[in-house]
Write a protein that holds these residues in place. Structure first.
Motif, PDB file in Angstrom:
ATOM      1  N   ALA A  39       0.848  -1.194   0.000  1.00 47.94           N
ATOM      2  CA  ALA A  39       0.000   0.000   0.000  1.00 47.94           C
ATOM      3  C   ALA A  39       0.882   1.242   0.000  1.00 47.94           C
ATOM      4  O   ALA A  39       2.011   1.219   0.490  1.00 47.94           O
ATOM      5  CB  ALA A  39      -0.916   0.016   1.215  1.00 47.94           C
ATOM      6  N   VAL A  40       0.333   2.305  -0.554  1.00 45.73           N
ATOM      7  CA  VAL A  40       0.988   3.609  -0.513  1.00 45.73           C
ATOM      8  C   VAL A  40      -0.056   4.594  -0.019  1.00 45.73           C
ATOM      9  O   VAL A  40      -1.147   4.700  -0.591  1.00 45.73           O
ATOM     10  CB  VAL A  40       1.507   4.025  -1.907  1.00 45.73           C
ATOM     11  CG1 VAL A  40       2.129   5.404  -1.853  1.00 45.73           C
ATOM     12  CG2 VAL A  40       2.494   3.000  -2.439  1.00 45.73           C
ATOM     13  N   VAL A  41       0.270   5.289   1.068  1.00 43.44           N
ATOM     14  CA  VAL A  41      -0.647   6.274   1.639  1.00 43.44           C
ATOM     15  C   VAL A  41      -0.089   7.651   1.292  1.00 43.44           C
ATOM     16  O   VAL A  41       1.054   7.971   1.622  1.00 43.44           O
ATOM     17  CB  VAL A  41      -0.781   6.113   3.171  1.00 43.44           C
ATOM     18  CG1 VAL A  41      -1.804   7.089   3.734  1.00 43.44           C
ATOM     19  CG2 VAL A  41      -1.158   4.675   3.523  1.00 43.44           C
ATOM     20  N   THR A  42      -0.888   8.438   0.579  1.00 38.25           N
ATOM     21  CA  THR A  42      -0.438   9.754   0.130  1.00 38.25           C
ATOM     22  C   THR A  42      -1.429  10.822   0.582  1.00 38.25           C
ATOM     23  O   THR A  42      -2.605  10.533   0.818  1.00 38.25           O
ATOM     24  CB  THR A  42      -0.336   9.821  -1.402  1.00 38.25           C
ATOM     25  OG1 THR A  42      -1.625   9.616  -1.962  1.00 38.25           O
ATOM     26  CG2 THR A  42       0.633   8.788  -1.940  1.00 38.25           C
ATOM     27  N   PRO A  43      -0.962  12.067   0.667  1.00 42.36           N
ATOM     28  CA  PRO A  43      -1.888  13.149   0.988  1.00 42.36           C
ATOM     29  C   PRO A  43      -2.951  13.281  -0.106  1.00 42.36           C
ATOM     30  O   PRO A  43      -2.697  12.966  -1.274  1.00 42.36           O
ATOM     31  CB  PRO A  43      -1.003  14.395   1.017  1.00 42.36           C
ATOM     32  CG  PRO A  43       0.394  13.883   1.156  1.00 42.36           C
ATOM     33  CD  PRO A  43       0.416  12.529   0.524  1.00 42.36           C
ATOM     34  N   VAL A  44      -4.108  13.740   0.270  1.00 43.50           N
ATOM     35  CA  VAL A  44      -5.190  13.959  -0.684  1.00 43.50           C
ATOM     36  C   VAL A  44      -4.820  15.119  -1.588  1.00 43.50           C
ATOM     37  O   VAL A  44      -4.323  16.145  -1.133  1.00 43.50           O
ATOM     38  CB  VAL A  44      -6.507  14.279   0.065  1.00 43.50           C
ATOM     39  CG1 VAL A  44      -7.606  14.664  -0.911  1.00 43.50           C
ATOM     40  CG2 VAL A  44      -6.928  13.110   0.909  1.00 43.50           C
ATOM     41  N   ARG A  45      -5.026  14.930  -2.873  1.00 43.10           N
ATOM     42  CA  ARG A  45      -4.817  16.019  -3.824  1.00 43.10           C
ATOM     43  C   ARG A  45      -6.119  16.784  -3.952  1.00 43.10           C
ATOM     44  O   ARG A  45      -7.180  16.175  -4.097  1.00 43.10           O
ATOM     45  CB  ARG A  45      -4.421  15.474  -5.184  1.00 43.10           C
ATOM     46  CG  ARG A  45      -3.073  14.836  -5.197  1.00 43.10           C
ATOM     47  CD  ARG A  45      -2.727  14.400  -6.595  1.00 43.10           C
ATOM     48  NE  ARG A  45      -1.479  13.677  -6.592  1.00 43.10           N
ATOM     49  CZ  ARG A  45      -1.072  12.934  -7.582  1.00 43.10           C
ATOM     50  NH1 ARG A  45      -1.822  12.789  -8.652  1.00 43.10           N
ATOM     51  NH2 ARG A  45       0.077  12.315  -7.510  1.00 43.10           N
ATOM     52  N   PRO A  46      -6.048  18.096  -3.942  1.00 41.08           N
ATOM     53  CA  PRO A  46      -7.279  18.858  -4.114  1.00 41.08           C
ATOM     54  C   PRO A  46      -7.900  18.582  -5.477  1.00 41.08           C
ATOM     55  O   PRO A  46      -7.193  18.446  -6.476  1.00 41.08           O
ATOM     56  CB  PRO A  46      -6.853  20.317  -3.992  1.00 41.08           C
ATOM     57  CG  PRO A  46      -5.373  20.325  -4.049  1.00 41.08           C
ATOM     58  CD  PRO A  46      -4.882  18.942  -3.809  1.00 41.08           C
ATOM     59  N   ARG A  47      -9.214  18.466  -5.500  1.00 36.50           N
ATOM     60  CA  ARG A  47      -9.906  18.214  -6.769  1.00 36.50           C
ATOM     61  C   ARG A  47     -10.007  19.469  -7.608  1.00 36.50           C
ATOM     62  O   ARG A  47     -10.064  19.424  -8.816  1.00 36.50           O
ATOM     63  CB  ARG A  47     -11.306  17.673  -6.505  1.00 36.50           C
ATOM     64  CG  ARG A  47     -11.287  16.292  -5.932  1.00 36.50           C
ATOM     65  CD  ARG A  47     -12.679  15.786  -5.758  1.00 36.50           C
ATOM     66  NE  ARG A  47     -12.638  14.441  -5.215  1.00 36.50           N
ATOM     67  CZ  ARG A  47     -13.659  13.637  -5.191  1.00 36.50           C
ATOM     68  NH1 ARG A  47     -14.814  14.034  -5.650  1.00 36.50           N
ATOM     69  NH2 ARG A  47     -13.546  12.436  -4.678  1.00 36.50           N
ATOM     70  N   PHE A  48     -10.067  20.594  -6.952  1.00 35.01           N
ATOM     71  CA  PHE A  48     -10.204  21.865  -7.649  1.00 35.01           C
ATOM     72  C   PHE A  48      -9.110  22.807  -7.175  1.00 35.01           C
ATOM     73  O   PHE A  48      -8.665  22.732  -6.049  1.00 35.01           O
ATOM     74  CB  PHE A  48     -11.570  22.507  -7.362  1.00 35.01           C
ATOM     75  CG  PHE A  48     -12.721  21.620  -7.739  1.00 35.01           C
ATOM     76  CD1 PHE A  48     -13.119  21.508  -9.055  1.00 35.01           C
ATOM     77  CD2 PHE A  48     -13.388  20.889  -6.781  1.00 35.01           C
ATOM     78  CE1 PHE A  48     -14.170  20.684  -9.412  1.00 35.01           C
ATOM     79  CE2 PHE A  48     -14.450  20.059  -7.127  1.00 35.01           C
ATOM     80  CZ  PHE A  48     -14.834  19.966  -8.441  1.00 35.01           C
ATOM     81  N   VAL A  49      -8.690  23.683  -8.065  1.00 36.02           N
ATOM     82  CA  VAL A  49      -7.737  24.717  -7.682  1.00 36.02           C
ATOM     83  C   VAL A  49      -8.387  26.065  -7.946  1.00 36.02           C
ATOM     84  O   VAL A  49      -9.232  26.204  -8.827  1.00 36.02           O
ATOM     85  CB  VAL A  49      -6.404  24.611  -8.465  1.00 36.02           C
ATOM     86  CG1 VAL A  49      -5.679  23.328  -8.140  1.00 36.02           C
ATOM     87  CG2 VAL A  49      -6.627  24.725  -9.947  1.00 36.02           C
ATOM     88  N   SER A  50      -7.976  27.038  -7.183  1.00 33.78           N
ATOM     89  CA  SER A  50      -8.518  28.378  -7.379  1.00 33.78           C
ATOM     90  C   SER A  50      -7.957  28.968  -8.670  1.00 33.78           C
ATOM     91  O   SER A  50      -6.944  28.501  -9.199  1.00 33.78           O
ATOM     92  CB  SER A  50      -8.136  29.269  -6.194  1.00 33.78           C
ATOM     93  OG  SER A  50      -6.731  29.494  -6.200  1.00 33.78           O
ATOM     94  N   GLY A  51      -8.604  29.999  -9.148  1.00 32.84           N
ATOM     95  CA  GLY A  51      -8.127  30.676 -10.343  1.00 32.84           C
ATOM     96  C   GLY A  51      -6.727  31.230 -10.142  1.00 32.84           C
ATOM     97  O   GLY A  51      -5.874  31.145 -11.032  1.00 32.84           O
ATOM     98  N   ALA A  52      -6.465  31.766  -8.948  1.00 38.22           N
ATOM     99  CA  ALA A  52      -5.144  32.320  -8.655  1.00 38.22           C
ATOM    100  C   ALA A  52      -4.081  31.222  -8.675  1.00 38.22           C
ATOM    101  O   ALA A  52      -2.981  31.418  -9.209  1.00 38.22           O
ATOM    102  CB  ALA A  52      -5.155  33.021  -7.302  1.00 38.22           C
ATOM    103  N   ALA A  53      -4.419  30.056  -8.108  1.00 35.76           N
ATOM    104  CA  ALA A  53      -3.457  28.944  -8.106  1.00 35.76           C
ATOM    105  C   ALA A  53      -3.196  28.462  -9.529  1.00 35.76           C
ATOM    106  O   ALA A  53      -2.055  28.139  -9.882  1.00 35.76           O
ATOM    107  CB  ALA A  53      -3.974  27.800  -7.237  1.00 35.76           C
TER     108      ALA A  53
END
Length: 84
Positions: A35-49
Motif C-alpha cells: 500500500a501507498v498512503v499519500t496526501p489527498v490532492r485537491p480536486r479543484f484549484v482556485s483561479g489564482a493557483a
C-alpha cells in the motif's frame, strides 16, 4: 518513508499525521510494498493557483500553434463505437 504493516498498525495515528504533513508512506508486508498512503490532492484549484501554475510553464515556440493545427491532418477522427 517506508514502514512495515506491523509498524503502520501500531503507529497509525502518527502515520496519518505524517501523511497530513505532506509525506507519502509505503507500507510493506514481507518485503513487498502492499500500500501507498499519500496526501489527498485537491480536486479543484482556485483561479489564482491556476494562474501561478501556468506562469511557471515555458513559453511555446512560435510554430506551436501551427503544429497543433496540423495535427488534424495526421490524426484519425475518433469513431464512437456506440453510434452507427
Amino acid at each position: 518513508m517506508r514502514v512495515t504493516a506491523t509498524e503502520a498498525s501500531r503507529g497509525f495515528s502518527e502515520l496519518l499525521s505524517r501523511v497530513a504533513a505532506g509525506e507519502t508512506v509505503e507500507i510493506d508486508r514481507h518485503g513487498q510494498v502492499v500500500a501507498v498512503v499519500t496526501p489527498v490532492r485537491p480536486r479543484f484549484v482556485s483561479g489564482a493557483a491556476l494562474l501561478d501554475r501556468l506562469a511557471g510553464l515555458p513559453t511555446p515556440d512560435p510554430d506551436f500553434a501551427d503544429d497543433v493545427a496540423s495535427l488534424g491532418d495526421v490524426l484519425t477522427p475518433f469513431a464512437d463505437p456506440w453510434r452507427s
